[in-house]
Design a protein around this motif. Sequence first.
Motif, short mmCIF file in Angstrom:
data_model
loop_
_atom_site.label_atom_id
_atom_site.label_comp_id
_atom_site.label_asym_id
_atom_site.label_seq_id
_atom_site.Cartn_x
_atom_site.Cartn_y
_atom_site.Cartn_z
N GLN A 59 0.84 -1.18 0.00
CA GLN A 59 0.00 0.00 0.00
C GLN A 59 0.89 1.24 0.00
O GLN A 59 1.98 1.21 0.53
N ALA A 60 0.40 2.30 -0.59
CA ALA A 60 1.13 3.57 -0.59
C ALA A 60 0.27 4.62 0.09
O ALA A 60 -0.90 4.77 -0.23
N ILE A 61 0.85 5.34 1.04
CA ILE A 61 0.15 6.40 1.76
C ILE A 61 0.81 7.73 1.38
O ILE A 61 2.03 7.85 1.43
N TYR A 62 -0.01 8.70 0.99
CA TYR A 62 0.50 10.01 0.60
C TYR A 62 -0.28 11.10 1.33
O TYR A 62 -1.47 10.95 1.60
N LYS A 63 0.39 12.20 1.58
CA LYS A 63 -0.26 13.42 2.03
C LYS A 63 -0.42 14.28 0.78
O LYS A 63 0.50 14.39 -0.02
N ILE A 64 -1.57 14.89 0.64
CA ILE A 64 -1.90 15.68 -0.55
C ILE A 64 -2.30 17.07 -0.10
O ILE A 64 -3.00 17.24 0.89
N ARG A 65 -1.88 18.08 -0.88
CA ARG A 65 -2.25 19.46 -0.60
C ARG A 65 -2.95 20.03 -1.81
O ARG A 65 -2.46 19.88 -2.94
N ILE A 66 -4.13 20.64 -1.61
CA ILE A 66 -4.87 21.29 -2.71
C ILE A 66 -5.34 22.66 -2.24
O ILE A 66 -5.41 22.94 -1.05
N HIS A 67 -5.64 23.52 -3.22
CA HIS A 67 -6.14 24.86 -2.90
C HIS A 67 -7.51 24.78 -2.25
O HIS A 67 -8.37 24.00 -2.67
N GLN A 68 -7.73 25.62 -1.26
CA GLN A 68 -9.02 25.76 -0.60
C GLN A 68 -10.02 26.33 -1.61
O GLN A 68 -9.74 27.30 -2.30
N SER A 69 -11.16 25.70 -1.76
CA SER A 69 -12.24 26.18 -2.63
C SER A 69 -13.54 25.53 -2.18
O SER A 69 -13.53 24.62 -1.34
N ALA A 70 -14.65 25.97 -2.75
CA ALA A 70 -15.94 25.38 -2.38
C ALA A 70 -15.96 23.89 -2.71
O ALA A 70 -16.44 23.07 -1.92
N GLY A 71 -15.43 23.52 -3.87
CA GLY A 71 -15.38 22.11 -4.26
C GLY A 71 -14.46 21.30 -3.38
O GLY A 71 -14.76 20.16 -3.02
N ALA A 72 -13.33 21.86 -3.00
CA ALA A 72 -12.37 21.15 -2.14
C ALA A 72 -12.94 20.92 -0.75
O ALA A 72 -12.68 19.90 -0.13
N ARG A 73 -13.73 21.86 -0.25
CA ARG A 73 -14.32 21.71 1.09
C ARG A 73 -15.39 20.63 1.14
O ARG A 73 -15.75 20.15 2.20
N LYS A 74 -15.93 20.22 -0.01
CA LYS A 74 -16.94 19.17 -0.05
C LYS A 74 -16.35 17.77 0.02
O LYS A 74 -17.05 16.80 0.29
N ILE A 75 -15.06 17.61 -0.23
CA ILE A 75 -14.43 16.29 -0.27
C ILE A 75 -14.58 15.60 1.08
O ILE A 75 -14.37 16.21 2.13
N GLU A 76 -14.95 14.32 1.03
CA GLU A 76 -15.16 13.53 2.24
C GLU A 76 -14.33 12.26 2.18
O GLU A 76 -13.97 11.80 1.10
N PRO A 77 -14.05 11.64 3.34
CA PRO A 77 -13.28 10.41 3.35
C PRO A 77 -13.90 9.24 2.59
O PRO A 77 -13.21 8.32 2.19
N LYS A 78 -15.21 9.27 2.35
CA LYS A 78 -15.82 8.17 1.59
C LYS A 78 -15.69 8.36 0.08
O LYS A 78 -16.12 7.51 -0.69
N TRP A 79 -15.10 9.45 -0.36
CA TRP A 79 -14.82 9.67 -1.78
C TRP A 79 -13.52 8.98 -2.16
O TRP A 79 -12.86 8.38 -1.32
N ARG A 80 -13.12 9.10 -3.42
CA ARG A 80 -11.82 8.60 -3.87
C ARG A 80 -11.12 9.69 -4.67
O ARG A 80 -11.76 10.60 -5.19
N MET A 81 -9.81 9.57 -4.77
CA MET A 81 -9.01 10.47 -5.59
C MET A 81 -8.40 9.66 -6.72
O MET A 81 -7.94 8.55 -6.51
N ARG A 82 -8.41 10.22 -7.94
CA ARG A 82 -7.77 9.58 -9.09
C ARG A 82 -6.66 10.47 -9.61
O ARG A 82 -6.86 11.66 -9.85
N ASP A 83 -5.48 9.91 -9.76
CA ASP A 83 -4.35 10.61 -10.37
C ASP A 83 -4.60 10.61 -11.87
O ASP A 83 -4.68 9.56 -12.50
N ARG A 84 -4.72 11.79 -12.47
CA ARG A 84 -5.10 11.89 -13.89
C ARG A 84 -4.00 11.40 -14.83
O ARG A 84 -4.28 10.88 -15.90
N ARG A 85 -2.74 11.55 -14.44
CA ARG A 85 -1.63 11.15 -15.33
C ARG A 85 -1.37 9.65 -15.24
O ARG A 85 -1.19 8.99 -16.25
N ARG A 86 -1.37 9.11 -14.05
CA ARG A 86 -1.02 7.70 -13.86
C ARG A 86 -2.22 6.78 -13.84
O ARG A 86 -2.09 5.58 -13.98
N GLY A 87 -3.41 7.32 -13.57
CA GLY A 87 -4.62 6.51 -13.49
C GLY A 87 -4.80 5.79 -12.16
O GLY A 87 -5.72 5.01 -12.00
#
Length: 114
Positions: A59-87
């Motif tokens: 398993q790989a664990i990463y810390k991620i930093r993104i700009h604060q925005s209305a969309g970013a504040r909606k993100i929840e732990p039950k969502w997923r993140m996809r890396d657009r370049r690597r898939g």
Amino acid sequence: MAKRGIGKMRERATFDRSIRTPDGSGGFTHSWQEEHACTVEYIYARGSEAVVAARLKGQAIYKIRIHQSAGARKIEPKWRMRDRRRGTEYNIREVDAISDQKWVYLVVESGVAA
């Protein structure tokens, strides 16, 4: 220590929300719906016991930093993140949208089931 700027934010990621759709026979199908896309910065996660143990399990664990925005504040732990370049898909384990006015910090993990 140098200030962190936008220069490190070179990666693109998409954040997807899990949705359930009726399948017509009384059950539901599970799918993902894109909710937010932005640039992200991967921050090195130091080698704590949990991180070392996760690496031993593939398993790989990463810390991620993104700009604060209305969309970013909606993100929840039950969502997923996809890396657009690597898939690569990551489960979101933690979301910190309150400790910094400019950034949202996430802890994500790959190689495990949601």
